[in-house]
Design a protein around this motif. Structure first.
Motif, PDB file in Angstrom:
ATOM      1  N   LYS A  69       0.839  -1.189   0.000  1.00 39.76           N
ATOM      2  CA  LYS A  69       0.000   0.000   0.000  1.00 39.76           C
ATOM      3  C   LYS A  69       0.872   1.236   0.000  1.00 39.76           C
ATOM      4  O   LYS A  69       2.056   1.185   0.320  1.00 39.76           O
ATOM      5  CB  LYS A  69      -0.913   0.030   1.240  1.00 39.76           C
ATOM      6  N   ILE A  70       0.267   2.355  -0.362  1.00 42.27           N
ATOM      7  CA  ILE A  70       0.964   3.642  -0.341  1.00 42.27           C
ATOM      8  C   ILE A  70      -0.050   4.707   0.050  1.00 42.27           C
ATOM      9  O   ILE A  70      -1.241   4.599  -0.280  1.00 42.27           O
ATOM     10  CB  ILE A  70       1.607   3.945  -1.716  1.00 42.27           C
ATOM     11  N   THR A  71       0.392   5.728   0.805  1.00 41.93           N
ATOM     12  CA  THR A  71      -0.498   6.728   1.375  1.00 41.93           C
ATOM     13  C   THR A  71      -0.162   8.102   0.848  1.00 41.93           C
ATOM     14  O   THR A  71       1.029   8.460   0.748  1.00 41.93           O
ATOM     15  CB  THR A  71      -0.394   6.714   2.915  1.00 41.93           C
ATOM     16  N   ILE A  72      -1.213   8.873   0.552  1.00 39.71           N
ATOM     17  CA  ILE A  72      -1.020  10.263   0.138  1.00 39.71           C
ATOM     18  C   ILE A  72      -2.004  11.123   0.918  1.00 39.71           C
ATOM     19  O   ILE A  72      -3.152  10.753   1.126  1.00 39.71           O
ATOM     20  CB  ILE A  72      -1.217  10.434  -1.391  1.00 39.71           C
TER      21      ILE A  72
ATOM     22  N   GLU B  78       6.687  16.210   0.728  1.00 37.63           N
ATOM     23  CA  GLU B  78       7.518  15.393   1.606  1.00 37.63           C
ATOM     24  C   GLU B  78       7.118  13.938   1.450  1.00 37.63           C
ATOM     25  O   GLU B  78       5.950  13.587   1.551  1.00 37.63           O
ATOM     26  CB  GLU B  78       7.342  15.831   3.059  1.00 37.63           C
ATOM     27  N   VAL B  79       8.105  13.080   1.186  1.00 42.32           N
ATOM     28  CA  VAL B  79       7.882  11.642   1.057  1.00 42.32           C
ATOM     29  C   VAL B  79       8.625  10.956   2.191  1.00 42.32           C
ATOM     30  O   VAL B  79       9.841  11.125   2.335  1.00 42.32           O
ATOM     31  CB  VAL B  79       8.353  11.113  -0.301  1.00 42.32           C
ATOM     32  N   ALA B  80       7.895  10.181   2.993  1.00 42.85           N
ATOM     33  CA  ALA B  80       8.496   9.427   4.089  1.00 42.85           C
ATOM     34  C   ALA B  80       8.564   7.968   3.693  1.00 42.85           C
ATOM     35  O   ALA B  80       7.568   7.391   3.247  1.00 42.85           O
ATOM     36  CB  ALA B  80       7.675   9.597   5.360  1.00 42.85           C
ATOM     37  N   ARG B  81       9.753   7.378   3.853  1.00 40.28           N
ATOM     38  CA  ARG B  81       9.955   5.985   3.431  1.00 40.28           C
ATOM     39  C   ARG B  81      10.495   5.195   4.616  1.00 40.28           C
ATOM     40  O   ARG B  81      11.351   5.669   5.373  1.00 40.28           O
ATOM     41  CB  ARG B  81      10.930   5.954   2.262  1.00 40.28           C
ATOM     42  N   MET B  82       9.958   3.992   4.778  1.00 36.48           N
ATOM     43  CA  MET B  82      10.378   3.184   5.924  1.00 36.48           C
ATOM     44  C   MET B  82      11.815   2.722   5.738  1.00 36.48           C
ATOM     45  O   MET B  82      12.311   2.533   4.620  1.00 36.48           O
ATOM     46  CB  MET B  82       9.456   1.982   6.088  1.00 36.48           C
TER      47      MET B  82
ATOM     48  N   ASN C 233      16.883   7.541  13.166  1.00 39.00           N
ATOM     49  CA  ASN C 233      15.748   7.800  12.266  1.00 39.00           C
ATOM     50  C   ASN C 233      14.839   6.570  12.138  1.00 39.00           C
ATOM     51  O   ASN C 233      15.311   5.449  11.936  1.00 39.00           O
ATOM     52  CB  ASN C 233      16.245   8.196  10.875  1.00 39.00           C
ATOM     53  N   LYS C 234      13.518   6.803  12.257  1.00 39.54           N
ATOM     54  CA  LYS C 234      12.540   5.757  12.035  1.00 39.54           C
ATOM     55  C   LYS C 234      12.088   5.688  10.584  1.00 39.54           C
ATOM     56  O   LYS C 234      11.551   4.683  10.141  1.00 39.54           O
ATOM     57  CB  LYS C 234      11.314   5.982  12.918  1.00 39.54           C
ATOM     58  N   ALA C 235      12.287   6.791   9.876  1.00 37.77           N
ATOM     59  CA  ALA C 235      11.899   6.860   8.468  1.00 37.77           C
ATOM     60  C   ALA C 235      12.855   7.766   7.736  1.00 37.77           C
ATOM     61  O   ALA C 235      13.469   8.674   8.323  1.00 37.77           O
ATOM     62  CB  ALA C 235      10.471   7.355   8.324  1.00 37.77           C
ATOM     63  N   GLU C 236      12.980   7.521   6.454  1.00 39.00           N
ATOM     64  CA  GLU C 236      13.830   8.338   5.598  1.00 39.00           C
ATOM     65  C   GLU C 236      12.941   9.351   4.886  1.00 39.00           C
ATOM     66  O   GLU C 236      11.926   8.983   4.292  1.00 39.00           O
ATOM     67  CB  GLU C 236      14.541   7.442   4.582  1.00 39.00           C
ATOM     68  N   LEU C 237      13.319  10.650   4.977  1.00 37.97           N
ATOM     69  CA  LEU C 237      12.512  11.727   4.415  1.00 37.97           C
ATOM     70  C   LEU C 237      13.137  12.238   3.122  1.00 37.97           C
ATOM     71  O   LEU C 237      14.348  12.417   3.022  1.00 37.97           O
ATOM     72  CB  LEU C 237      12.365  12.875   5.416  1.00 37.97           C
ATOM     73  N   PHE C 238      12.242  12.514   2.145  1.00 33.30           N
ATOM     74  CA  PHE C 238      12.644  13.108   0.872  1.00 33.30           C
ATOM     75  C   PHE C 238      11.809  14.363   0.673  1.00 33.30           C
ATOM     76  O   PHE C 238      10.576  14.305   0.667  1.00 33.30           O
ATOM     77  CB  PHE C 238      12.404  12.132  -0.290  1.00 33.30           C
ATOM     78  N   ASN C 239      12.489  15.512   0.527  1.00 30.17           N
ATOM     79  CA  ASN C 239      11.796  16.775   0.251  1.00 30.17           C
ATOM     80  C   ASN C 239      11.931  17.076  -1.226  1.00 30.17           C
ATOM     81  O   ASN C 239      13.046  17.234  -1.748  1.00 30.17           O
ATOM     82  CB  ASN C 239      12.391  17.904   1.087  1.00 30.17           C
ATOM     83  N   ILE C 240      10.783  17.146  -1.894  1.00 28.06           N
ATOM     84  CA  ILE C 240      10.769  17.313  -3.345  1.00 28.06           C
ATOM     85  C   ILE C 240      10.027  18.599  -3.660  1.00 28.06           C
ATOM     86  O   ILE C 240       9.028  18.937  -3.039  1.00 28.06           O
ATOM     87  CB  ILE C 240      10.052  16.116  -4.012  1.00 28.06           C
TER      88      ILE C 240
ATOM     89  N   GLN D 144       8.113   3.742  -3.541  1.00 31.80           N
ATOM     90  CA  GLN D 144       8.315   2.376  -3.065  1.00 31.80           C
ATOM     91  C   GLN D 144       7.172   1.992  -2.127  1.00 31.80           C
ATOM     92  O   GLN D 144       6.453   2.860  -1.628  1.00 31.80           O
ATOM     93  CB  GLN D 144       9.669   2.258  -2.351  1.00 31.80           C
ATOM     94  N   PRO D 145       7.031   0.690  -1.875  1.00 28.87           N
ATOM     95  CA  PRO D 145       5.916   0.265  -1.006  1.00 28.87           C
ATOM     96  C   PRO D 145       5.940   0.950   0.351  1.00 28.87           C
ATOM     97  O   PRO D 145       7.022   1.171   0.927  1.00 28.87           O
ATOM     98  CB  PRO D 145       6.139  -1.243  -0.878  1.00 28.87           C
ATOM     99  N   PHE D 146       4.738   1.288   0.810  1.00 23.63           N
ATOM    100  CA  PHE D 146       4.485   1.888   2.125  1.00 23.63           C
ATOM    101  C   PHE D 146       5.007   3.312   2.259  1.00 23.63           C
ATOM    102  O   PHE D 146       5.116   3.817   3.374  1.00 23.63           O
ATOM    103  CB  PHE D 146       5.057   1.003   3.253  1.00 23.63           C
ATOM    104  N   ASP D 147       5.346   3.966   1.138  1.00 24.57           N
ATOM    105  CA  ASP D 147       5.706   5.387   1.200  1.00 24.57           C
ATOM    106  C   ASP D 147       4.495   6.204   1.649  1.00 24.57           C
ATOM    107  O   ASP D 147       3.349   5.850   1.356  1.00 24.57           O
ATOM    108  CB  ASP D 147       6.179   5.895  -0.164  1.00 24.57           C
ATOM    109  N   VAL D 148       4.763   7.306   2.363  1.00 22.54           N
ATOM    110  CA  VAL D 148       3.725   8.250   2.776  1.00 22.54           C
ATOM    111  C   VAL D 148       4.050   9.592   2.143  1.00 22.54           C
ATOM    112  O   VAL D 148       5.097  10.182   2.419  1.00 22.54           O
ATOM    113  CB  VAL D 148       3.640   8.380   4.296  1.00 22.54           C
ATOM    114  N   VAL D 149       3.143  10.095   1.274  1.00 24.75           N
ATOM    115  CA  VAL D 149       3.360  11.335   0.528  1.00 24.75           C
ATOM    116  C   VAL D 149       2.484  12.416   1.138  1.00 24.75           C
ATOM    117  O   VAL D 149       1.271  12.223   1.291  1.00 24.75           O
ATOM    118  CB  VAL D 149       3.026  11.145  -0.967  1.00 24.75           C
ATOM    119  N   ASN D 150       3.116  13.553   1.498  1.00 21.70           N
ATOM    120  CA  ASN D 150       2.384  14.694   2.041  1.00 21.70           C
ATOM    121  C   ASN D 150       2.582  15.892   1.141  1.00 21.70           C
ATOM    122  O   ASN D 150       3.722  16.319   0.897  1.00 21.70           O
ATOM    123  CB  ASN D 150       2.877  15.039   3.450  1.00 21.70           C
ATOM    124  N   ILE D 151       1.452  16.437   0.630  1.00 19.74           N
ATOM    125  CA  ILE D 151       1.482  17.631  -0.204  1.00 19.74           C
ATOM    126  C   ILE D 151       1.212  18.822   0.712  1.00 19.74           C
ATOM    127  O   ILE D 151       0.131  18.905   1.311  1.00 19.74           O
ATOM    128  CB  ILE D 151       0.432  17.577  -1.334  1.00 19.74           C
ATOM    129  N   ARG D 152       2.201  19.708   0.844  1.00 18.67           N
ATOM    130  CA  ARG D 152       2.067  20.826   1.769  1.00 18.67           C
ATOM    131  C   ARG D 152       1.179  21.916   1.176  1.00 18.67           C
ATOM    132  O   ARG D 152       1.017  22.044  -0.035  1.00 18.67           O
ATOM    133  CB  ARG D 152       3.441  21.407   2.107  1.00 18.67           C
TER     134      ARG D 152
END
Length: 811
Positions: A491-494, A531-535, A547-554, A570-578
């Motif tokens: 799954k993936i979350t946005i 911001e994309v958070a990856r396990m 770190n519990k998660a790896e963050l990517f600022n795009i 990638q699987p289980f990524d969490v995408v946050n649109i600011r």
């Protein structure tokens, strides 16, 4: 001479049309010797019926009777007798003849039959005996159909009534009964013996007799019609029925009709050897099973007077239980076999074990059990008392095999000896593309009914390897796995400024652009920051990495779902649109009342105040009350939620908090903020020049010189303002307070929404100043429960006890 003939013809027609009811009285052409005193009541009733049937009154018949020589004095007596009411006996007879519901049954064609009433008695003892339901059902009665044409072989007898009609040039119509001597008496024709004759033969005889009197019948100018209008009642005797006895039934009745009236065979009565005795001899034997099984009514013979129906005791009965369509107790005749018994029970049902039937037999001393094979069904002759038990088939299959999983047609198939795994896969139309070929499972039922698992390499089995293509057995369940069963569900979350935030399925090569489009695209408030958070995935624990998660600022192009740089997810990524730092839609407030330009105004500045907006509205008009400016602020949902989260702990039965919440939700739609306009004009930095919020309403009240007085006063009214008068003046002007008023808690509401209450100091009470447009409210005193006499006595007792304790303590 011609006139005399016409009068005679009319008189004859008058009394002929009435039928044979008064034929002995008026068939003579000479009425000169008639003595009315000698006439019976029944004769008078016949004459009255004749007049009614011809639609004539006695006055209209007078000239006809006098013309035939009837003396005027006798006619006067006849007229007087006809005017008298009928005797009680005649009335009873008339009622009994006319009451079709109580005594007679009449069909649509006028045919009558005495009604026969019989109360059905449910046979609870022999309820399982085949055929008993035929006589217990009140909707079945085998009653003869009176609307049918009269059978040509119907034999006439005393009690029958014939409708004899002559139509054509000459006319005659009358209902004539067959007398006890078996004769018909027709006016001007005479007596005709018909008893023992069929209706067809009697018709010919009657036609010939009438033709000798009516010339037009002989010449063919008039026709004669004879029909059965009332059916006689006959007597039959039932022996051996549930309700034996003598029965009065219709002459058209049959054996089944009589059996139904008697309730059918008795407790031990036979259903197959019923005897019909006529003239002390056995006329016929009736087998009811022929009707029940085949619908054959050939034995349903018509009855005659004094017939006897004898129901002897049965000779042989057997019982059928279990899986047949009609289980029960059946009567058997000599020579009948189990195949006949099976036909009586309507055969086996769909769950029956038909290879053999178990029978429980009775010997002279004890029981014995016997098994009858299917080949013996047509030859085995049941014995009296046999109990046949038809069991169910086994809940198992002799040739079932099953395949499930990744094949095109997973289902249950027929098994045959020598079947292999490849044969079964071929029956299922082959493997699906996602089939896992390295292993398939066979769940096998062993001889001791325990299960075991046999594994198969499908690749080798389908390639022709006989060792891998193992032989199958019945009841095997083959499971072909799918490679999709081994794939983890990713799954993936946005979330954030996206139109359809949520959790989505992850697919290989899924990119950020794909997810943005799938989630409905960006909203207008989306910023360029994503911001994309990856396990974090690692085989070992790294204590140095917190770190519990790896963050990517795009950074993306806001408003464009297709980015130049497509970020792979990638699987289980969490995408946050600011959201954009500044993105607020214009908010409005309302200005109403005594201003130059009332209406809605946009808050142009973050800290727009009351004074600023009123100035934009053109300021106050000359009619405005400068002390009547207020703000009405809507109560927000979060304020009610904050109140609900506060527990006042006032007790389970206390409803103060509930009432307060209800008041905020339903009664108070807004909160009032008083504004001191004079102070704001002098100093815009005054505290009442508050900052406005979206939805606020600034209300400027027009000047009003009255003061309204409400609440618990004698007269709610509005008093003209007098600058020299105080609080008490206005209360007195309203008639003063009533008995329930709480005067010391009276308060005043000023035009700007501010309120003031009365206060006291050293027993000196001061009331707030009254201004124009104010409203004085006098509340009601709360109800106080007065102490009862018993409570006062209890308090006195406690005080007395305390006093005694104190005195004893100081002695």
């Amino acid at each position: 001479m011609k006139k005399i003939l016409i009068v005679l013809f009319l008189l004859v027609s008058l009394f002929q049309s009435g039928g044979m009811v008064a034929q002995d009285l008026l068939k003579s052409s000479d009425l000169s010797t008639l003595k009315v005193d000698y006439l019976a009541d029944s004769d008078i009733a016949k004459i009255k019926a004749q007049l009614q049937s011809n639609n004539m009154t006695i006055e209209q018949a007078e000239p006809l009777a006098l013309a035939k020589g009837m003396p005027a004095s006798e006619f006067a007596k006849l007229k007087e007798r006809l005017a008298m009411p009928a005797t009680a006996k005649d009335l009873v007879k008339k009622d009994s003849e006319s009451d079709g519901d109580a005594n007679d049954k009449q069909d649509a064609f006028g045919r009558k039959q005495q009604k026969i009433v019989n109360t059905k008695v449910k046979d609870s003892v022999n309820a399982l005996v085949f055929g008993s339901e035929l006589f217990d059902n009140p909707t079945l009665n085998f009653e003869p159909n009176l609307t049918l044409a009269t059978p040509v072989n119907y034999i006439l007898g005393p009690g029958d009534e014939l409708q004899v009609s002559v139509y054509g040039v000459q006319e005659f119509n009358s209902s004539i009964p067959v007398s006890v001597e078996g004769k018909l008496t027709i006016p001007f024709v005479g007596q005709i013996p018909v008893s023992g004759m069929s209706i067809e033969a009697a018709t010919q005889k009657i036609r010939g007799a009438i033709a000798r009197v009516y010339s037009t019948v002989a010449s063919g100018q008039s026709q004669v019609a004879v029909s059965l209008s009332r059916i006689r009642t006959i007597k039959v005797t039932l022996i051996g029925s549930k309700q034996p006895g003598n029965y009065s039934i219709s002459s058209l009745a049959t054996v089944y009709n009589a059996l139904f009236l008697g309730g059918g065979p008795g407790k031990n009565g036979s259903y197959r050897n019923i005897e019909l005795l006529r003239n002390n001899k056995v006329y016929a034997k009736v087998d009811i099973y022929q009707f029940l099984v085949h619908g054959d009514q050939s034995s349903n013979i018509g009855l005659k007077d004094n017939d006897v129906i004898r129901i002897p005791a049965y000779n042989q009965r057997v019982t059928v239980e279990g899986q047949v369509k009609r289980p029960g107790i059946f009567e058997m005749k000599k020579g009948e076999t189990f195949a006949d018994l099976l036909s009586f029970a309507s055969g086996f049902n769909e769950f029956a074990y038909t290879a053999s039937v178990n029978v429980l037999q009775k010997t002279d001393k004890e029981y014995k059990v016997r098994d009858i094979k299917a080949s013996e069904y047509a030859t085995y002759k049941p014995l009296s008392g046999d109990v046949f038990r038809v069991t169910k088939i086994l809940n198992r299959f002799e040739n079932r095999i099953k395949i499930e999983g990744a094949v095109f047609r997973p289902d249950t198939y027929s098994f045959y000896e020598g079947m292999r795994i490849s044969d079964l896969v071929l029956k299922a139309e082959g493997l699906k593309e996602d089939a896992y070929r390295n292993r398939a499972r066979i769940l096998r039922l062993k001889a001791d009914l325990t299960n075991e698992i046999v594994n198969v390499n499908l690749d080798k089995a389908l390639a022709g390897d006989l060792d891998a293509d193992i032989a199958l057995k019945k009841e095997d369940v083959v499971t072909v796995y799918s490679i999709l069963d081994f794939v983890e569900e990713y799954k993936i979350t946005i979330d954030g400024e996206i139109k359809k935030p949520g959790v989505y399925d992850y697919y290989e090569n899924l990119s950020l652009n794909d997810l943005l489009v799938q989630a409905g695209g960006l909203t207008g408030s989306a910023s360029k920051r994503v911001e994309v958070a990856r396990m974090v995935v690692s085989e070992e624990i790294d204590d140095s990495n917190p770190n519990k998660a790896e963050l990517f600022n795009i950074e993306i192009v806001a408003g464009n779902n297709e980015q130049a740089k497509n970020f792979a997810l990638q699987p289980f990524d969490v995408v946050n649109i600011r959201k954009m730092a500044v993105y607020e839609k214009p908010e409005m407030v309302t200005v109403s009342g005594a201003v130059h330009y009332a209406g809605k105004y946009v808050l142009a500045h973050k800290k727009d105040r009351v004074y600023d907006v009123i100035q934009r509205a053109g300021g106050l008009t000359s009619l405005a009350n400068v002390e009547g400016v207020k703000i009405k602020r809507p109560i927000q949902a979060k304020q009610i939620e904050a109140l609900e989260n506060v527990k006042l702990n006032l007790g389970k039965k206390d409803s103060i908090q509930n009432k307060l919440e209800k008041k905020l939700k339903e009664d108070l739609k807004y909160a009032t903020i008083p504004v001191d306009w004079k102070s704001i004009v002098k100093n815009p930095e005054n505290s009442t020049n508050v900052t406005l919020f979206a939805g606020d309403e600034i209300e400027v009240v027009a000047f009003n010189e009255g003061v309204k007085v409400t609440g618990n006063v004698l007269l709610t009214s509005e008093i003209p303002y007098d600058s020299g008068k105080g609080f008490g003046y206005y209360l007195n002007a309203a008639g003063g307070v009533d008995a329930k008023a709480w005067k010391k808690k009276a308060y005043i509401i000023y035009p700007n929404g501010k309120a003031a209450v009365a206060s006291s100091f050293l027993f000196i009470r001061s009331y707030p100043k009254v201004r124009p447009g104010s409203q004085i409210v006098v509340p009601e005193k709360p109800e106080v429960k007065k102490m009862s006499t018993g409570e006062w006595v209890s308090i006195g007792s406690v005080i007395t006890s305390l006093s005694l304790l104190i005195l004893n303590a100081f002695k």
